[in-house]
Motif scaffolding. Sequence first.
Motif, PDB file in Angstrom:
ATOM      1  N   THR A 148       0.825  -1.209   0.000  1.00  0.00           N
ATOM      2  CA  THR A 148       0.000   0.000   0.000  1.00  0.00           C
ATOM      3  C   THR A 148       0.854   1.252   0.000  1.00  0.00           C
ATOM      4  N   PHE A 149       1.855   1.304   0.884  1.00  0.00           N
ATOM      5  CA  PHE A 149       2.712   2.478   0.992  1.00  0.00           C
ATOM      6  C   PHE A 149       3.531   2.711  -0.269  1.00  0.00           C
ATOM      7  N   GLU A 150       4.093   1.643  -0.828  1.00  0.00           N
ATOM      8  CA  GLU A 150       4.947   1.814  -2.010  1.00  0.00           C
ATOM      9  C   GLU A 150       4.130   2.233  -3.237  1.00  0.00           C
ATOM     10  N   ASP A 151       2.993   1.590  -3.445  1.00  0.00           N
ATOM     11  CA  ASP A 151       2.142   1.976  -4.571  1.00  0.00           C
ATOM     12  C   ASP A 151       1.654   3.414  -4.412  1.00  0.00           C
ATOM     13  N   LEU A 152       1.311   3.776  -3.178  1.00  0.00           N
ATOM     14  CA  LEU A 152       0.856   5.135  -2.912  1.00  0.00           C
ATOM     15  C   LEU A 152       1.981   6.140  -3.166  1.00  0.00           C
ATOM     16  N   GLY A 153       3.192   5.791  -2.739  1.00  0.00           N
ATOM     17  CA  GLY A 153       4.329   6.683  -2.937  1.00  0.00           C
ATOM     18  C   GLY A 153       4.624   6.933  -4.403  1.00  0.00           C
ATOM     19  N   VAL A 154       4.574   5.880  -5.203  1.00  0.00           N
ATOM     20  CA  VAL A 154       4.816   6.037  -6.642  1.00  0.00           C
ATOM     21  C   VAL A 154       3.761   6.954  -7.247  1.00  0.00           C
ATOM     22  N   SER A 155       2.508   6.713  -6.927  1.00  0.00           N
ATOM     23  CA  SER A 155       1.434   7.540  -7.490  1.00  0.00           C
ATOM     24  C   SER A 155       1.534   8.978  -7.011  1.00  0.00           C
ATOM     25  N   ALA A 156       2.038   9.177  -5.789  1.00  0.00           N
ATOM     26  CA  ALA A 156       2.186  10.529  -5.244  1.00  0.00           C
ATOM     27  C   ALA A 156       3.239  11.321  -6.010  1.00  0.00           C
ATOM     28  N   TYR A 157       4.399  10.723  -6.253  1.00  0.00           N
ATOM     29  CA  TYR A 157       5.446  11.408  -7.014  1.00  0.00           C
ATOM     30  C   TYR A 157       5.000  11.653  -8.457  1.00  0.00           C
TER      31      TYR A 157
END
Length: 239
Positions: A148-157
Amino acid sequence: MKKNNLPLSTDKGTHKTNAPLNRRSFLGYAGVSVVTSALILSGCKDDEGNIGLPDTGVNLGSGDTGILNYAYALEQLEAAFYTQVIQTKYSGMTAAEEQLLTDLRDHEVAHRDFFKAALGASAIPDLEVDFSAINFSNRTSVLGTAKTFEDLGVSAYNGAGKLLTDANLLLIAGKIVSVEARHAAAIRSLINPNSADFSGDDVVDAATGLDVQRMPGDVLMLASPFIKTKINANNLPTT
């Protein structure tokens, strides 16, 4: 990569995200020279007055400073999470898994401390995170949260890149998001070995080959269950 001790609480609930990193280590890791860091610092000065309004929560600020603080907040969350994962290893964690998760911790700590140093006096304070919903002794719970955190981080950047006006900052963001994407693929491969889920159609559009992007408001809403500190993103750029 940085191998310092990480003095975060071993409490699995709420704690501050305040583990230090050697300056040379994180600047070297990010591939950014001291000169570039000085450029970032000089670009942040105009927005220092927007930080930390007590009646509206922690104010991220505006312009490029606000976007850097936004990224800094997310990196604080990820660094705190992986630090806890390594401090309280889940049952049955293999040596290979421990090495991978330790590498991810070190990367996220490097990212976090890079943003803190780059922002200088404009940096938001250490955030208090809330991991009470995560069972750190359970592999499924830990890896599911990591995904969840990694996918969210990619989408955030991906979503925030277009909001930056400084080309140097955009270059740095591109370097970091590429690492976050490697993390996301690695975690997905741990969850589903020998599958194509490392680039599943829930994150990569099959028609365009492009990854998901999210705007800051959507990202912070999704991250909010894990961040106890109230964050005010009202002054962030939207276009």
